[in-house]
Design an enzyme around this catalytic site. Structure first.
Site, PDB file in Angstrom:
ATOM      1  N   CYS A   1      17.229  16.332  38.866  1.00 23.63           N
ATOM      2  CA  CYS A   1      18.473  16.794  38.276  1.00 23.63           C
ATOM      3  C   CYS A   1      18.385  18.285  38.026  1.00 23.63           C
ATOM      4  O   CYS A   1      17.385  18.789  37.559  1.00 23.63           O
ATOM      5  CB  CYS A   1      18.739  16.056  36.983  1.00 23.63           C
TER       6      CYS A   1
ATOM      7  N   CYS B   1       7.009  23.664  38.955  1.00 26.04           N
ATOM      8  CA  CYS B   1       8.256  24.009  39.656  1.00 26.04           C
ATOM      9  C   CYS B   1       9.337  24.242  38.604  1.00 26.04           C
ATOM     10  O   CYS B   1       9.030  24.683  37.504  1.00 26.04           O
ATOM     11  CB  CYS B   1       8.651  22.949  40.680  1.00 26.04           C
TER      12      CYS B   1
END
Ligand SMILES: [Zn+2]
Length: 390
Positions: free
Chosen positions: A193, A348
């Site tokens: 998401c 990340c």
């Protein structure tokens, strides 16, 4: 019926004159809009154009349900908000903009967003719901709540360059979203998401179509998208309309429904960290929180490698000192250059891509690899509040 509709003032007659000039709308149609109550779920990419057009159209009562705050990276597509509203709740920012657009609209702020606890009561208080949510749990919750509250739901969604619009109308035996997709995808199977790209103007197209469907429904004109799903490919501008049938095995509206009420546990976020993939060395947990990553990074140099697998443009927005950038797509070619004698911490944006990389490194025999949960966004939130988020 018409007698119970609100009278329009001269100012309103003037404001809506281009609607009223349409034979299919007229003064009575405009009065119907003034009497209508519409809930917009999500004041984001789809909710922005939808709410703007519904407010401009003179829908009398507009509810906004969203629990987020405006962030700078929303502004590329969420045209309800502007640079000055960064940090403000989306509901407050949206209400200010909509009130400025049309003071004749009553705005209801639902800053708690759509939840399993409030969904039924919230939907029941409106005539129609526009679903502008951007995640699967809310989309399924909206579908199920619309079914139980028997309210028409104008569905809209976007994935990369494809957009979809549909009308699910449980009170008129229409199919529902679960007839098409019975269950949400499993965690980890969809792009993390907040990490999938979105083309702003496509949000404008889909959200505007949702407003169009809502207005048609409220006026009772034209052919609604009931039982049809409109699919737009933004790259080719090919538009298809798929006919949807009610699925007799649908877990919600089928002959033997499995879902008989709104149960909170059924709408857990699918972006929550998936179960660790296992295989990590005993002293290197598969997943670590940012606080633990920070502690490990303070260890003597050479023991730990902080591997940032984001894209170069993301690193330009923000980075953690001492990290080594190897974008996910380059990793297979560069994997042999990574040290096997160090504890590799993979980072990340939100922890999705890095989880993939951590699994890949373990599969290649790297002995100590840990994924940093929540990625650099969690780092910015909990370790370094001065860091720019996106
Ligand atoms: Zn169904």
């Amino acid at each position: 019926m018409a007698a119970a509709l609100p009278e329009l003032s001269p100012a309103e007659l003037s404001r809506y004159s281009r609607h009223i000039l349409l034979d299919e709308i007229g003064v009575d149609g405009q009065r119907r809009l003034a009497a209508a109550r519409v809930l917009v779920v999500g004041a984001g990419g789809l909710g922005s154009p939808a709410a703007l057009y519904l407010a401009a159209a003179g829908v009398g009562t507009l509810g906004l349900a969203d629990l987020d705050r405006v962030e700078e990276h929303n502004l590329q597509r969420q045209i309800l908000h502007d640079t000055a509203s960064v940090g403000e709740t989306k509901v407050e920012s949206a209400a200010r903009r909509l009130a400025a657009l049309n003071p004749h609209v009553r705005l209801n702020r639902h800053a708690e967003g759509l939840t399993a606890a409030n969904a039924l009561a919230l939907f029941s208080a409106y005539d129609l719901v526009v679903d502008g949510s951007d995640n699967f749990p809310t989309r399924y919750l909206a579908n199920d709540a619309a079914y139980f509250a028997r309210r028409p739901l104008v569905h809209g969604s976007i994935f990369k360059f494809e957009g979809q619009v549909g009308l699910f109308d449980p009170a008129r035996a229409g199919p529902c979203y679960r007839c098409l997709f019975p269950e949400p995808p499993p965690p980890g199977s969809v792009p993390a998401c907040g990490e999938a790209g979105v083309l702003g103007a496509l949000c404008g197209v889909i959200g505007s179509l949702q407003a169009l469907e809502a207005v048609k429904y409220l006026l009772g004109i034209g052919e609604p998208l009931r039982g049809r799903l409109l699919v737009i490919d933004a790259l080719t501008l090919q538009i298809r309309t798929l006919n949807l049938r009610r699925n007799p095995d649908c877990p919600l509206c089928g002959a033997q429904p499995r879902i008989r009420a709104i149960a909170a546990a059924a709408y857990e976020p699918v972006c929550a960290p998936a179960a660790p993939a296992g295989g990590a060395a005993a002293d290197a947990p598969a997943e670590i929180p940012v606080e633990e990553a920070q502690r490990l990074l303070a260890a003597p140099a050479g023991r730990v490698l902080l591997l940032d697998v984001r894209e170069p443009f993301e690193e330009k927005i923000c980075r953690v000192d001492g990290s080594t950038l190897v974008p996910l797509r380059e990793l297979p070619a560069r994997i042999d250059g990574l040290p096997r004698d160090r504890h590799i911490l993979v980072l990340c944006h939100h922890g999705g891509r890095s989880r993939q990389v951590a699994g890949l490194l373990r599969a290649h025999g790297f002995p100590a690899v840990s994924n940093i949960q929540g990625g650099i966004d969690a780092w910015a939130a909990r370790i370094d509040p001065a860091m720019r988020r996106y």
